[in-house]
Scaffold this active site. Structure first.
Site, PDB file in Angstrom:
ATOM      1  N   ARG A  78       6.609  13.242  -0.795  1.00  0.00           N
ATOM      2  CA  ARG A  78       8.341  12.676  -1.612  1.00  0.00           C
ATOM      3  C   ARG A  78       9.084  12.393   0.149  1.00  0.00           C
ATOM      4  O   ARG A  78      10.045  12.347  -0.351  1.00  0.00           O
ATOM      5  CB  ARG A  78       8.706  13.254  -1.564  1.00  0.00           C
ATOM      6  CG  ARG A  78       8.117  13.280  -3.060  1.00  0.00           C
ATOM      7  CD  ARG A  78       8.302  12.592  -3.865  1.00  0.00           C
ATOM      8  NE  ARG A  78       7.777  12.993  -5.343  1.00  0.00           N
ATOM      9  CZ  ARG A  78       6.087  12.979  -6.097  1.00  0.00           C
ATOM     10  NH1 ARG A  78       4.964  13.237  -4.395  1.00  0.00           N
ATOM     11  NH2 ARG A  78       5.798  13.982  -7.130  1.00  0.00           N
ATOM     12  N   SER A 123      11.809  14.612 -11.092  1.00  0.00           N
ATOM     13  CA  SER A 123      11.940  15.661 -10.451  1.00  0.00           C
ATOM     14  C   SER A 123      13.218  15.874  -9.682  1.00  0.00           C
ATOM     15  O   SER A 123      13.033  14.825  -8.984  1.00  0.00           O
ATOM     16  CB  SER A 123      11.038  16.183  -9.638  1.00  0.00           C
ATOM     17  OG  SER A 123       9.649  16.314 -10.416  1.00  0.00           O
ATOM     18  N   GLU A 158      15.285  16.546  -4.164  1.00  0.00           N
ATOM     19  CA  GLU A 158      15.017  15.114  -4.060  1.00  0.00           C
ATOM     20  C   GLU A 158      15.714  14.145  -4.568  1.00  0.00           C
ATOM     21  O   GLU A 158      15.263  12.969  -3.645  1.00  0.00           O
ATOM     22  CB  GLU A 158      13.173  15.189  -5.385  1.00  0.00           C
ATOM     23  CG  GLU A 158      12.375  14.112  -4.800  1.00  0.00           C
ATOM     24  CD  GLU A 158      11.402  14.034  -5.866  1.00  0.00           C
ATOM     25  OE1 GLU A 158      10.200  15.201  -6.045  1.00  0.00           O
ATOM     26  OE2 GLU A 158      10.997  12.815  -6.079  1.00  0.00           O
TER      27      GLU A 158
HETATM   28  C1  LIG Z   1      10.881   9.220 -15.463  1.00  0.00           C
HETATM   29  C2  LIG Z   1      10.919   8.972 -14.469  1.00  0.00           C
HETATM   30  C3  LIG Z   1       9.546   9.678 -13.757  1.00  0.00           C
HETATM   31  C4  LIG Z   1       9.259   9.883 -12.013  1.00  0.00           C
HETATM   32  N1  LIG Z   1       8.321  10.191 -11.709  1.00  0.00           N
HETATM   33  C5  LIG Z   1       8.140  10.330 -10.847  1.00  0.00           C
HETATM   34  C6  LIG Z   1       6.283  10.492 -10.508  1.00  0.00           C
HETATM   35  O1  LIG Z   1       5.686  11.312 -11.195  1.00  0.00           O
HETATM   36  N2  LIG Z   1       6.521  10.691  -8.835  1.00  0.00           N
HETATM   37  C7  LIG Z   1       7.479  10.589  -8.046  1.00  0.00           C
HETATM   38  O2  LIG Z   1       7.209  10.259  -6.898  1.00  0.00           O
HETATM   39  N3  LIG Z   1       8.660  10.245  -8.616  1.00  0.00           N
HETATM   40  C8  LIG Z   1       9.079   9.758  -9.907  1.00  0.00           C
HETATM   41  N4  LIG Z   1       9.947  10.046  -9.926  1.00  0.00           N
HETATM   42  C9  LIG Z   1      11.026   9.533  -9.174  1.00  0.00           C
HETATM   43  C10 LIG Z   1      11.563   8.205  -8.880  1.00  0.00           C
HETATM   44  O3  LIG Z   1      11.307   6.702  -9.548  1.00  0.00           O
HETATM   45  C11 LIG Z   1      10.448   7.702  -7.564  1.00  0.00           C
HETATM   46  O4  LIG Z   1      11.296   8.271  -6.411  1.00  0.00           O
HETATM   47  C12 LIG Z   1      11.055   5.793  -6.822  1.00  0.00           C
HETATM   48  O5  LIG Z   1       9.844   5.630  -5.946  1.00  0.00           O
HETATM   49  C13 LIG Z   1      12.597   5.834  -6.891  1.00  0.00           C
HETATM   50  O6  LIG Z   1      12.273   4.627  -6.324  1.00  0.00           O
HETATM   51  P1  LIG Z   1      13.648   3.934  -6.694  1.00  0.00           P
HETATM   52  O7  LIG Z   1      13.416   2.062  -6.998  1.00  0.00           O
HETATM   53  O8  LIG Z   1      14.202   4.030  -8.225  1.00  0.00           O
HETATM   54  O9  LIG Z   1      14.428   3.749  -5.409  1.00  0.00           O
HETATM   55  P2  LIG Z   1      16.023   4.444  -5.907  1.00  0.00           P
HETATM   56  O10 LIG Z   1      16.040   6.016  -6.775  1.00  0.00           O
HETATM   57  O11 LIG Z   1      16.574   3.098  -6.139  1.00  0.00           O
HETATM   58  O12 LIG Z   1      16.892   4.829  -4.541  1.00  0.00           O
HETATM   59  C14 LIG Z   1      16.099   5.823  -3.619  1.00  0.00           C
HETATM   60  C15 LIG Z   1      15.473   6.174  -2.452  1.00  0.00           C
HETATM   61  O13 LIG Z   1      15.494   5.351  -1.540  1.00  0.00           O
HETATM   62  C16 LIG Z   1      16.125   4.393  -0.712  1.00  0.00           C
HETATM   63  N5  LIG Z   1      15.459   2.942  -0.848  1.00  0.00           N
HETATM   64  C17 LIG Z   1      14.794   1.776  -2.282  1.00  0.00           C
HETATM   65  N6  LIG Z   1      14.546   1.415  -1.824  1.00  0.00           N
HETATM   66  C18 LIG Z   1      14.896   0.591  -0.809  1.00  0.00           C
HETATM   67  C19 LIG Z   1      13.667  -0.419  -0.073  1.00  0.00           C
HETATM   68  N7  LIG Z   1      13.910  -0.829   0.019  1.00  0.00           N
HETATM   69  N8  LIG Z   1      14.595  -0.031   2.103  1.00  0.00           N
HETATM   70  C20 LIG Z   1      14.316   1.293   2.257  1.00  0.00           C
HETATM   71  N9  LIG Z   1      15.288   2.292   1.179  1.00  0.00           N
HETATM   72  C21 LIG Z   1      15.450   1.735  -0.125  1.00  0.00           C
HETATM   73  C22 LIG Z   1      17.752   4.339  -1.458  1.00  0.00           C
HETATM   74  O14 LIG Z   1      18.747   3.830  -0.710  1.00  0.00           O
HETATM   75  C23 LIG Z   1      17.607   5.749  -1.887  1.00  0.00           C
HETATM   76  O15 LIG Z   1      17.834   6.564  -0.323  1.00  0.00           O
HETATM   77  C24 LIG Z   1      10.334   9.679 -11.541  1.00  0.00           C
HETATM   78  C25 LIG Z   1      11.759   9.241 -12.088  1.00  0.00           C
HETATM   79  C26 LIG Z   1      12.388   9.166 -13.170  1.00  0.00           C
HETATM   80  C27 LIG Z   1      13.087   8.848 -13.749  1.00  0.00           C
END
Ligand SMILES: Cc1cc2nc3c(=O)[nH]c(=O)nc-3n(C[C@H](O)[C@H](O)[C@H](O)COP(=O)(O)OP(=O)(O)OC[C@H]3O[C@@H](n4cnc5c(N)ncnc54)[C@H](O)[C@@H]3O)c2cc1C
Length: 282
Positions: free
Chosen positions: A164, A214, A277
């Protein structure tokens, strides 16, 4: 480019919090994105980057400008040697569909993750700690904007990605796109793995209620198990899934903070290591 003033972020976060952002920019191409960051840099203004909002808990009101990254780069194209270049704004599920068409696979376990490609690279999204599989396994290079000098650069290879965690978490950068080299895989196998992942998610994860997935990426599993079912206000540590907070009744950021605070206190009592996280934008 779209600019929103005093916008409710409810539909921009999977925790479904009502939060008012003073201003949010939505660039629709890379030139617009560059223009926004030039402006913010000139004004020396701190900002937040938001993609699919699946790992973020928003405060009730956000004064810092938010740059919403889900529209500026939705391109996907194959370049040399079976390498796919994918824009940061692409949803993981669209990436999965695309690679399936070309009999490629490897990231079916992300089918249940409501993430963008940019967010997945930034968070190094993947499976549980012990399984040691994450999106960085397939990264060839990442194209990013370095805010310090406003240059577009490439980071080659996948060194420096941990559970992560990606090198971008300690840099002031915007991920623009990533090049991946996925494994050759029969489409039937890919479909089966996706189906299995979605069934697993339905069975074991509390994905039916708004959440951020998580809460901690490092924690004591016994403490997290004991906290299951602990509720504060509209938020609850899921009874079904450890280390998972659900919004069950119009939760507020404070409700989530109280629950996380309880978990941290127990970790301190037992001298257990922990790392949060999810991200807070306040
Ligand atoms: C139902 C559910 C299930 C999940 N299961 C998992 C799993 O199995 N495994 C897992 O690893 N995670 C899981 N997650 C957590 C989450 O989905 C991940 O961390 C995901 O990768 C975040 O991506 P996002 O596009 O939503 O980013 P955001 O939530 O919008 O941003 C997360 C972080 O990334 C930064 N960021 C986003 N885009 C960029 C960019 N283009 N450039 C620079 N920084 C950026 C943001 O500033 C922030 O700090 C889950 C979440 C949910 C709600």
């Amino acid at each position: 480019m779209k600019i929103y003033n005093e916008i409710d972020l409810y539909r921009y976060n999977t925790m479904k919090l009502h939060s008012i952002a003073r201003i949010m920019y939505e660039p629709e191409n890379v030139d617009e994105l560059l223009a926004i960051f030039r402006k913010l840099k000139k004004e020396d203004t701190a900002f937040y980057l938001l993609s699919a909002g699946s790992n973020i808990v928003f405060g009730a009101r956000i004064e810092r400008p938010i740059v919403y990254l889900m529209s500026f780069n939705t391109n996907m194209s194959f370049c040399e040697d079976g390498i796919l270049e994918c824009g940061a704004s692409v949803r993981i599920q669209s990436l999965l569909e695309k690679i399936k068409e070309f009999s490629l696979g490897g990231i079916e376990y992300l089918a249940s993750v409501p993430s963008s490609v940019g967010g997945a690279v930034y968070m190094n999204a993947g499976r549980g700690r012990k399984i040691k599989r994450s999106i960085s396994d397939y990264i060839e290079s990442v194209r990013y904007l370095d805010i310090a000098d406003m240059q577009i650069k490439n980071m080659y290879g996948n060194d420096g990605y941990l559970y992560r965690s990606s090198p971008f978490q300690s840099l002031n950068t915007v991920i623009l796109s990533a090049r991946f080299k996925f494994i050759k895989q029969d489409v039937d196998i890919t479909n089966r793995l996706i189906k299995e992942r979605l069934a697993y998610s339905q069975r074991y994860l509390s994905a039916d209620k708004p959440s951020c997935g998580s809460v901690f990426c490092l924690m004591n599993p016994v403490i997290m198990r004991l906290l299951r079912g602990t509720r504060y206000g509209g938020a609850i540590f899921s009874k079904k899934t450890s280390n998972w907070i659900s919004n069950i009744d119009n939760a507020k950021v404070g409700d989530i903070e109280v629950l996380i605070g309880k978990a941290i206190r127990w970790h301190k009592v037992f001298f257990s290591r922990y790392k949060i996280e999810i991200r807070f934008f306040k």
